[in-house]
Write a protein that holds these residues in place. Structure first.
Motif, PDB file in Angstrom:
ATOM      1  N   TYR A 145       0.813  -1.221   0.000  1.00  0.00           N
ATOM      2  CA  TYR A 145       0.000   0.000   0.000  1.00  0.00           C
ATOM      3  C   TYR A 145       0.844   1.269   0.000  1.00  0.00           C
TER       4      TYR A 145
ATOM      5  N   ARG B 253      -7.504   0.163  -0.334  1.00  0.00           N
ATOM      6  CA  ARG B 253      -8.287  -0.448   0.736  1.00  0.00           C
ATOM      7  C   ARG B 253      -9.682   0.154   0.712  1.00  0.00           C
TER       8      ARG B 253
ATOM      9  N   TYR C 270     -10.818   2.630   3.262  1.00  0.00           N
ATOM     10  CA  TYR C 270     -10.361   4.002   3.047  1.00  0.00           C
ATOM     11  C   TYR C 270     -11.267   4.717   2.057  1.00  0.00           C
TER      12      TYR C 270
ATOM     13  N   SER D 255     -13.492   8.313   2.666  1.00  0.00           N
ATOM     14  CA  SER D 255     -12.898   9.431   1.935  1.00  0.00           C
ATOM     15  C   SER D 255     -13.850  10.596   1.714  1.00  0.00           C
TER      16      SER D 255
ATOM     17  N   ASN E 234      -8.238  11.135   1.761  1.00  0.00           N
ATOM     18  CA  ASN E 234      -8.367   9.985   2.652  1.00  0.00           C
ATOM     19  C   ASN E 234      -7.856  10.325   4.045  1.00  0.00           C
TER      20      ASN E 234
ATOM     21  N   GLU F 111      -7.804   8.518   6.617  1.00  0.00           N
ATOM     22  CA  GLU F 111      -7.268   7.362   7.329  1.00  0.00           C
ATOM     23  C   GLU F 111      -5.751   7.266   7.215  1.00  0.00           C
ATOM     24  N   VAL F 112      -5.164   7.984   6.267  1.00  0.00           N
ATOM     25  CA  VAL F 112      -3.702   8.022   6.118  1.00  0.00           C
ATOM     26  C   VAL F 112      -3.281   9.472   6.231  1.00  0.00           C
TER      27      VAL F 112
ATOM     28  N   TRP G 224      -3.557  14.685   4.497  1.00  0.00           N
ATOM     29  CA  TRP G 224      -4.277  13.459   4.200  1.00  0.00           C
ATOM     30  C   TRP G 224      -3.809  12.937   2.845  1.00  0.00           C
ATOM     31  N   GLU G 225      -3.835  11.635   2.714  1.00  0.00           N
ATOM     32  CA  GLU G 225      -3.557  11.045   1.414  1.00  0.00           C
ATOM     33  C   GLU G 225      -4.613  11.551   0.417  1.00  0.00           C
TER      34      GLU G 225
ATOM     35  N   ARG H  42      -2.565   7.361  -5.978  1.00  0.00           N
ATOM     36  CA  ARG H  42      -2.530   7.929  -4.633  1.00  0.00           C
ATOM     37  C   ARG H  42      -1.320   8.844  -4.447  1.00  0.00           C
TER      38      ARG H  42
END
Length: 198
Positions: free
Chosen positions: A117, A130, A133, A137, A152, A154-155, A162-163, A176
């Motif tokens: 990932y 994922r 995610y 988003s 995203n 979550e990252v 954020w991603e 990404r």
């Protein structure tokens, strides 16, 4: 760390985009005359209102972008609108059928490891995403040519970035990036390489 100069970046991007005949002809005359693909920057209270509505602290590079231009027109040939603060919402709420279809198509695949990932740039695999995610988003653009920009939460980086995803059916999956800033820099370079004047 030196702050990214969004105004200079977006002025240059505007000039390149408006040099493309097809993109220029699709814009309002006022935008063409002004040489500006953006809008008036969002006030601090507008950004705060969005964060209150979403119950999150937005990533710094995206907040800085919004303060310079509250939304945006084309970023190239695939995305024709970045949303203003009043229209930004969670992907699961804005496009529930799209999200559900993608989650179903991935439900029987093996989990993606961290080693697979957390790869960025040309070496990443676009299908190594994922779905949890995706469900978490934030949709920050209109649905373009079967693609959309997502953030995203979550990252996150230590700096709070954020991603950022260029997500679409035909990719397939997502390209990404480590931040919204990185996504926009890559999108500008892609436009230059795909036929823009740069």
């Amino acid at each position: 760390m030196t702050a990214f100069d969004w105004l200079t970046f977006l002025q240059g991007f505007s000039e390149e985009l408006l040099a493309d005949e097809a993109i220029r002809e699709a814009q309002p005359k006022a935008a063409v005359r002004a040489g500006w693909m953006g809008f008036k920057g969002a006030a601090a209270e507008d950004i705060a209102s969005l964060e209150d509505r979403l119950q999150v602290d937005l990533p710094p590079s995206y907040r800085a972008f919004l303060s310079v231009s509250n939304g945006w027109r084309n970023t190239g040939y695939f995305i024709d609108r970045l949303l203003p603060t009043t229209e930004v919402e969670w992907f699961r709420e804005r496009f529930p059928e799209w999200m559900a279809a993608y989650v179903r198509s991935y439900e029987n695949l093996r989990p993606i490891t961290d080693e697979e990932y957390f790869v960025y740039g040309e070496a990443q695999e676009s299908t190594a995403i994922r779905t949890a995610y995706l469900e978490a988003s934030l949709a920050i653009s209109a649905h373009g040519d079967s693609v959309i920009y997502l953030l995203n939460p979550e990252v996150k980086s230590p700096e709070g970035e954020w991603e950022a995803w260029f997500f679409g059916d035909w990719i397939p999956g997502a390209e990404r990036h480590r931040s919204f800033q990185e996504l926009m820099v890559v999108e500008r370079k892609a436009f230059q390489q795909e036929g823009g004047p740069g």
